[in-house]
Design a protein around this motif. Sequence first.
Motif, short mmCIF file in Angstrom:
data_model
loop_
_atom_site.label_atom_id
_atom_site.label_comp_id
_atom_site.label_asym_id
_atom_site.label_seq_id
_atom_site.Cartn_x
_atom_site.Cartn_y
_atom_site.Cartn_z
N ASN A 76 20.97 38.45 46.86
CA ASN A 76 19.88 37.64 45.30
C ASN A 76 20.14 36.81 44.49
OD1 ASN A 76 18.74 40.76 45.32
ND2 ASN A 76 20.36 41.17 44.20
N GLN A 77 19.41 35.61 44.60
CA GLN A 77 20.35 34.12 43.21
C GLN A 77 20.02 35.18 42.17
OE1 GLN A 77 16.69 31.28 43.56
NE2 GLN A 77 18.39 29.84 42.73
N VAL A 78 21.75 34.03 41.06
CA VAL A 78 21.92 34.31 40.35
C VAL A 78 21.04 33.70 39.23
CG1 VAL A 78 23.75 33.84 38.98
CG2 VAL A 78 24.30 34.35 40.87
N LEU A 79 20.20 34.32 38.17
CA LEU A 79 19.63 33.56 37.30
C LEU A 79 20.47 33.21 36.03
CD1 LEU A 79 16.30 36.43 37.27
CD2 LEU A 79 16.79 34.50 38.73
N GLY A 80 20.38 31.88 35.95
CA GLY A 80 20.72 30.81 34.42
C GLY A 80 22.54 30.18 35.47
N SER A 81 23.07 29.88 34.42
CA SER A 81 23.79 28.87 34.96
C SER A 81 25.33 29.24 34.45
CB SER A 81 23.27 27.29 34.75
OG SER A 81 23.08 27.07 33.64
N GLY A 82 26.28 28.42 34.97
CA GLY A 82 27.92 28.58 34.07
C GLY A 82 28.40 30.42 35.15
N VAL A 83 29.28 30.19 33.88
CA VAL A 83 30.23 31.36 35.03
C VAL A 83 29.66 32.85 35.02
CG1 VAL A 83 31.85 30.55 32.93
CG2 VAL A 83 32.80 31.23 34.98
N ASP A 84 29.28 32.34 33.03
CA ASP A 84 29.16 33.87 32.51
C ASP A 84 28.20 34.76 33.43
OD1 ASP A 84 30.81 33.73 30.93
OD2 ASP A 84 29.48 32.50 29.59
N ALA A 85 26.95 33.92 33.90
CA ALA A 85 25.74 33.86 34.72
C ALA A 85 26.29 34.52 36.20
CB ALA A 85 24.48 33.44 34.89
N LEU A 86 27.51 34.09 36.79
CA LEU A 86 27.78 34.89 37.63
C LEU A 86 28.24 35.49 37.55
CD1 LEU A 86 28.46 33.67 40.65
CD2 LEU A 86 30.17 32.43 40.23
N LYS A 87 28.74 36.20 36.56
CA LYS A 87 30.24 36.69 36.24
C LYS A 87 29.25 37.89 36.69
CE LYS A 87 33.69 36.59 33.18
NZ LYS A 87 34.05 36.28 32.27
N ARG A 88 27.67 37.86 35.36
CA ARG A 88 27.62 39.02 35.10
C ARG A 88 26.94 39.88 36.32
NH1 ARG A 88 26.10 36.49 31.35
NH2 ARG A 88 24.22 35.43 31.72
N SER A 89 26.32 38.93 37.16
CA SER A 89 25.71 39.00 38.45
C SER A 89 26.69 39.43 39.86
CB SER A 89 25.12 37.76 39.29
OG SER A 89 24.72 38.24 40.51
N ILE A 90 27.92 39.41 39.54
CA ILE A 90 29.54 39.46 40.95
C ILE A 90 29.10 41.48 40.03
CG2 ILE A 90 31.11 39.64 41.30
CD1 ILE A 90 30.99 36.29 41.36
N ALA A 91 29.19 41.20 38.22
CA ALA A 91 29.73 42.64 37.89
C ALA A 91 28.79 43.87 38.82
CB ALA A 91 29.95 42.87 36.58
N SER A 92 27.80 42.89 38.44
CA SER A 92 26.43 44.23 39.20
C SER A 92 26.67 44.73 40.28
CB SER A 92 24.85 43.80 37.89
OG SER A 92 25.47 42.44 39.19
N VAL A 93 26.48 43.99 41.35
CA VAL A 93 26.65 43.90 42.77
C VAL A 93 27.44 45.08 43.38
CG1 VAL A 93 27.09 43.03 45.17
CG2 VAL A 93 25.44 41.91 43.51
N ALA A 94 28.63 44.68 42.72
CA ALA A 94 30.61 44.92 42.92
C ALA A 94 30.32 46.14 42.47
CB ALA A 94 31.51 43.47 42.80
N GLY A 95 30.35 46.69 41.34
CA GLY A 95 30.59 47.43 39.75
C GLY A 95 31.75 48.00 39.41
N SER A 96 32.42 48.89 39.90
CA SER A 96 33.67 48.72 39.20
C SER A 96 34.83 48.50 40.92
CB SER A 96 34.67 50.15 38.83
OG SER A 96 34.18 51.00 40.15
N GLU A 97 34.20 48.11 42.05
CA GLU A 97 35.25 47.81 43.27
C GLU A 97 35.37 46.69 42.78
OE1 GLU A 97 34.27 49.41 46.64
OE2 GLU A 97 32.91 50.81 46.30
N ARG A 98 37.26 46.14 42.73
CA ARG A 98 37.56 44.68 42.49
C ARG A 98 38.75 44.46 43.44
NH1 ARG A 98 34.20 44.38 39.22
NH2 ARG A 98 34.13 44.20 37.29
N ASP A 99 39.01 45.68 44.78
CA ASP A 99 40.25 45.38 45.56
C ASP A 99 39.76 45.20 46.61
OD1 ASP A 99 39.10 48.18 45.49
OD2 ASP A 99 40.81 48.89 45.98
N GLN A 100 37.43 44.97 46.15
CA GLN A 100 37.56 44.94 48.04
C GLN A 100 37.53 43.32 48.26
OE1 GLN A 100 33.43 46.13 47.36
NE2 GLN A 100 32.66 43.65 46.45
N PRO A 101 37.41 43.19 49.64
CA PRO A 101 37.17 41.69 49.96
C PRO A 101 35.89 40.74 49.34
CG PRO A 101 36.95 43.10 51.77
CD PRO A 101 37.02 43.76 50.81
#
Length: 143
Positions: A76-101
């Motif tokens: 999925n392409q990240v809509l928007g620009s900047g670090v905040d849009a990227l963080k939202r997209s990563i958080a939505s895909v990864a969920g609560s798993e922060r130890d995954q590679p």
Amino acid sequence: MRIGNDRRRDEFEISVVPLIDVLLTLLMFFVLTTTFVRHSRMQVTLPKASADTSSAALHPLVVVIDRQGHFFVGSNQVLGSGVDALKRSIASVAGSERDQPVTLRADAMTPHQAVVTAMDALGQLGFTRLSIATTPDQGPDSP
């Protein structure tokens, strides 16, 4: 008779001011010569350019950066620009798993700032296992 004055003459004092000066000088010496090591929150696995396949996890989170600096999380392409849009997209895909590679796949011509932005977003979210994808080195005859 001077009995009272003779007792004062026999008493002695230890001056601690030179001792304090020496201790402060030693303290300053050790503080200034100590090597300060800064540990990063994000541990980066440096890429190897060999043809061997690595034993990575089955489903790592993949962040792709194309030549123009556009971000893709998974497919999925990240809509928007900047670090905040990227963080939202990563958080939505990864969920609560922060130890995954996490595998960061950036085009060779991607601006350096886009790669740093992706690494910053991953670090702010708490990801610590980051791999940067490379292609195998074909030797001196490769284009």
